[in-house]
Write a protein that holds these residues in place. Structure first.
Motif, PDB file in Angstrom:
ATOM      1  N   LEU A 100       0.828  -1.199   0.000  1.00 21.49           N
ATOM      2  CA  LEU A 100       0.000   0.000   0.000  1.00 21.49           C
ATOM      3  C   LEU A 100       0.863   1.250   0.000  1.00 21.49           C
ATOM      4  CD1 LEU A 100      -2.376  -1.981   0.694  1.00 21.49           C
ATOM      5  CD2 LEU A 100      -3.299  -0.140   2.098  1.00 21.49           C
ATOM      6  N   TRP A 101       1.918   1.249   0.815  1.00 24.21           N
ATOM      7  CA  TRP A 101       2.835   2.387   0.841  1.00 24.21           C
ATOM      8  C   TRP A 101       3.447   2.585  -0.545  1.00 24.21           C
ATOM      9  CZ3 TRP A 101       6.424   3.455   5.595  1.00 24.21           C
ATOM     10  CH2 TRP A 101       7.084   4.684   5.417  1.00 24.21           C
ATOM     11  N   GLU A 102       3.843   1.491  -1.178  1.00 27.68           N
ATOM     12  CA  GLU A 102       4.424   1.578  -2.522  1.00 27.68           C
ATOM     13  C   GLU A 102       3.432   2.199  -3.504  1.00 27.68           C
ATOM     14  OE1 GLU A 102       6.272  -1.455  -5.928  1.00 27.68           O
ATOM     15  OE2 GLU A 102       5.877  -2.198  -3.882  1.00 27.68           O
ATOM     16  N   ALA A 103       2.165   1.795  -3.407  1.00 31.56           N
ATOM     17  CA  ALA A 103       1.144   2.344  -4.303  1.00 31.56           C
ATOM     18  C   ALA A 103       0.866   3.812  -3.993  1.00 31.56           C
ATOM     19  CB  ALA A 103      -0.139   1.528  -4.189  1.00 31.56           C
ATOM     20  N   ARG A 109      -0.522   7.243 -11.248  1.00 34.23           N
ATOM     21  CA  ARG A 109      -1.638   6.441 -10.766  1.00 34.23           C
ATOM     22  C   ARG A 109      -1.409   4.985 -11.162  1.00 34.23           C
ATOM     23  NH1 ARG A 109      -8.091   7.301 -12.207  1.00 34.23           N
ATOM     24  NH2 ARG A 109      -8.887   6.595 -10.195  1.00 34.23           N
ATOM     25  N   VAL A 110      -1.371   4.100 -10.182  1.00 30.42           N
ATOM     26  CA  VAL A 110      -1.076   2.696 -10.441  1.00 30.42           C
ATOM     27  C   VAL A 110      -2.312   1.845 -10.184  1.00 30.42           C
ATOM     28  CG1 VAL A 110       1.353   3.004  -9.834  1.00 30.42           C
ATOM     29  CG2 VAL A 110      -0.292   2.253  -8.075  1.00 30.42           C
ATOM     30  N   GLU A 136      -4.506   7.244   3.365  1.00 34.02           N
ATOM     31  CA  GLU A 136      -3.371   7.666   4.171  1.00 34.02           C
ATOM     32  C   GLU A 136      -3.245   6.768   5.390  1.00 34.02           C
ATOM     33  OE1 GLU A 136      -4.522  11.701   5.238  1.00 34.02           O
ATOM     34  OE2 GLU A 136      -5.112  10.999   7.239  1.00 34.02           O
ATOM     35  N   PHE A 137      -2.055   6.767   6.000  1.00 39.91           N
ATOM     36  CA  PHE A 137      -1.846   6.049   7.251  1.00 39.91           C
ATOM     37  C   PHE A 137      -0.677   6.685   7.997  1.00 39.91           C
ATOM     38  CE2 PHE A 137       0.656   3.834   4.042  1.00 39.91           C
ATOM     39  CZ  PHE A 137       1.884   3.666   4.662  1.00 39.91           C
ATOM     40  N   TYR A 138      -0.614   6.401   9.282  1.00 43.44           N
ATOM     41  CA  TYR A 138       0.384   7.017  10.161  1.00 43.44           C
ATOM     42  C   TYR A 138       1.467   6.004  10.499  1.00 43.44           C
ATOM     43  CZ  TYR A 138       2.275   9.663  14.124  1.00 43.44           C
ATOM     44  OH  TYR A 138       3.099  10.340  14.983  1.00 43.44           O
ATOM     45  N   VAL A 139       2.714   6.437  10.424  1.00 44.52           N
ATOM     46  CA  VAL A 139       3.855   5.592  10.774  1.00 44.52           C
ATOM     47  C   VAL A 139       4.311   6.008  12.167  1.00 44.52           C
ATOM     48  CG1 VAL A 139       6.165   4.805  10.118  1.00 44.52           C
ATOM     49  CG2 VAL A 139       4.519   5.481   8.342  1.00 44.52           C
ATOM     50  N   TYR A 140       4.012   5.186  13.156  1.00 42.64           N
ATOM     51  CA  TYR A 140       4.272   5.551  14.548  1.00 42.64           C
ATOM     52  C   TYR A 140       5.756   5.689  14.846  1.00 42.64           C
ATOM     53  CZ  TYR A 140      -0.651   4.532  15.338  1.00 42.64           C
ATOM     54  OH  TYR A 140      -2.022   4.557  15.288  1.00 42.64           O
ATOM     55  N   GLU A 141       6.571   4.856  14.245  1.00 43.20           N
ATOM     56  CA  GLU A 141       7.998   4.863  14.554  1.00 43.20           C
ATOM     57  C   GLU A 141       8.686   6.146  14.100  1.00 43.20           C
ATOM     58  OE1 GLU A 141       6.552   0.759  14.670  1.00 43.20           O
ATOM     59  OE2 GLU A 141       6.334   2.424  13.247  1.00 43.20           O
ATOM     60  N   ALA A 148      -1.490   9.221  -0.169  1.00 42.70           N
ATOM     61  CA  ALA A 148      -1.377   8.817  -1.568  1.00 42.70           C
ATOM     62  C   ALA A 148      -1.161  10.039  -2.454  1.00 42.70           C
ATOM     63  CB  ALA A 148      -2.621   8.062  -2.006  1.00 42.70           C
ATOM     64  N   ARG A 149      -0.126   9.984  -3.282  1.00 46.31           N
ATOM     65  CA  ARG A 149       0.085  11.056  -4.267  1.00 46.31           C
ATOM     66  C   ARG A 149      -1.049  11.036  -5.293  1.00 46.31           C
ATOM     67  NH1 ARG A 149       5.722  12.611  -4.429  1.00 46.31           N
ATOM     68  NH2 ARG A 149       7.003  11.254  -3.115  1.00 46.31           N
ATOM     69  N   HIS A 150      -1.407   9.842  -5.723  1.00 49.59           N
ATOM     70  CA  HIS A 150      -2.518   9.625  -6.654  1.00 49.59           C
ATOM     71  C   HIS A 150      -3.299   8.424  -6.138  1.00 49.59           C
ATOM     72  CE1 HIS A 150      -0.506  12.301  -9.543  1.00 49.59           C
ATOM     73  NE2 HIS A 150       0.603  11.660  -9.216  1.00 49.59           N
ATOM     74  N   ARG A 151      -4.621   8.543  -6.095  1.00 48.25           N
ATOM     75  CA  ARG A 151      -5.435   7.434  -5.607  1.00 48.25           C
ATOM     76  C   ARG A 151      -5.286   6.244  -6.547  1.00 48.25           C
ATOM     77  NH1 ARG A 151     -10.153   6.383  -2.471  1.00 48.25           N
ATOM     78  NH2 ARG A 151     -10.118   8.536  -1.708  1.00 48.25           N
TER      79      ARG A 151
END
Length: 282
Positions: A100-103, A109-110, A136-141, A148-151
Motif C-alpha cells: 500500500l505504501w508503494e502504491a 496512478r497505479v 493515508e496512514f500514520y507511521v508511529y515509529e 497517496a500522491r494519486h489514488r
C-alpha cells in the motif's frame, strides 16, 4: 480512458461496466468468481490498458494488514546497535515499505491488486478500512503520515472461501464474474490460439461442458484449464475426430488431467462410465 478489455483479455460488457464504475466512484473493485475465471488477470490487463504499473499484494493465511503498510525491523536495529553500526540512529533505515505504501508513494496512478483477500483472517479487511477510505496512514515509529500522491485503482479478488465483513463490503464496488457462456469461451480460445480449428474447439467445448455439468463434481474445470487442455490437444495432435468419436462409455477424455484435478472427481467419472456401460449391455 474507459476499460474495454485488451487484445489478450476478453472482458464481457458487464465486467467492463463494473471496472469503469469503480474507477469513477474511486472505490475498490471487489471481484468474485470461480477460480480460473480471470480475476487476477483482470488487474494485469487493466494496468496494461491504462499503460500504468501493477503492484500486486498476494494474500496468504498468515498475512496481516499492517504488512501492507509497513514493517518495522526492531531485531535488526537492536543487532546493529550492539555492533555500533552508524545507520542505527535513523529509525527509517529499519522501516520496510508495504504494497500500500508503494502504491501511495508512486509518481503515477497505479493499479493495486489485493489478491485473494479471503485467505486472510476475518479481521484483515476491517483493518484496512481507514487506509482504503482516507488513502493515508500514520507511521508511529517515524511520526510521519503517508498520503497517496494519486489514488490507486484497487482491484480486490476473492474466491468466496469466507464471508467478508459488511463494513468492508459497503466501501467496495462489487462484481461477480459469471462463468463464460459458450460464445465467450470461443472468443477467449481465439485470443490464445488464433489459428485453432473451430471444429476442434466445438468438440472440445462439448466435452468440457459435459464434465462441468456432472452432478457432484468437487471441482469443475475452469476457463484456464480449458485453455491448457486445448494446448495439450494441439501439441499432441489430438484431432477433432478423436474427440467426436470418443466412446461415451470410457471414463474420461484424452489428456483429461488438465481438466480433472482430484481423485474423487476421477472416480466419479469412472463410476458414471461404468453405469453407462452396464446400461448399454441391457
Amino acid at each position: 480512458m474507459k476499460f474495454e478489455g485488451t487484445a489478450d483479455y476478453v472482458a464481457p460488457a458487464d465486467l467492463q461496466l463494473a471496472v469503469n464504475a469503480a474507477i469513477t466512484l474511486q472505490r475498490p473493485l471487489l471481484v468474485k468468481g470461480e477460480p480460473g475465471t480471470g480475476k487476477t488477470l483482470l488487474a494485469e490487463q487493466l494496468a496494461q490498458a491504462l499503460d500504468t504499473r501493477l503492484i500486486t499484494w498476494h494474500i496468504k493465511s498468515t498475512t496481516k494488514a499492517h504488512q501492507g503498510l509497513y514493517e518495522y525491523d526492531a531485531v535488526s536495529r537492536l543487532r546493529d546497535s550492539q555492533l555500533g553500526v552508524d545507520k542505527v540512529h535513523d529509525i527509517a533505515n529499519y522501516i520496510k515499505k508495504g504494497k500500500l505504501w508503494e502504491a501511495f508513494d508512486a509518481q503515477e496512478r497505479v493499479v493495486l491488486l489485493i489478491d485473494e483477500i479471503d485467505k486472510a483472517d476475518i479481521e484483515f479487511p476491517n483493518d484496512l478500512l481507514q487506509e482504503l477510505d482516507r488513502m493515508e496512514f500514520y507511521v508511529y515509529e517515524t511520526g510521519e503520515t503517508v498520503r497517496a500522491r494519486h489514488r490507486p485503482i484497487i482491484i480486490i479478488t476473492s474466491n468466496n472461501e469466507k464471508e467478508l465483513p459488511d463494513a468492508f463490503l459497503r466501501r467496495c464496488f462489487f462484481h461477480y464474474i459469471a462463468f463464460p457462456d459458450r460464445d465467450t469461451l470461443k472468443r477467449i480460445v481465439d485470443v490464445h490460439f488464433p489459428s485453432i480449428s473451430q471444429t476442434l474447439v466445438n468438440e472440445a467445448l462439448e466435452i468440457f461442458f459435459d464434465i462441468r455439468q456432472v452432478p457432484g463434481l468437487k471441482k469443475k474445470p475452469s476457463t484456464s484449464e480449458l485453455v491448457d487442455w486445448l494446448k495439450l490437444l494441439m501439441a499432441d495432435d489430438v484431432g477433432e475426430a478423436v474427440l467426436h468419436e470418443r466412446d461415451p462409455r470410457k471414463a474420461i477424455p484424452p489428456l483429461a488431467g488438465a481438466l480433472v484435478k482430484n481423485e474423487q472427481d476421477v472416480q466419479l467419472l469412472e463410476r458414471l462410465a461404468f453405469m453407462t456401460r452396464r446400461n448399454g449391455y441391457r
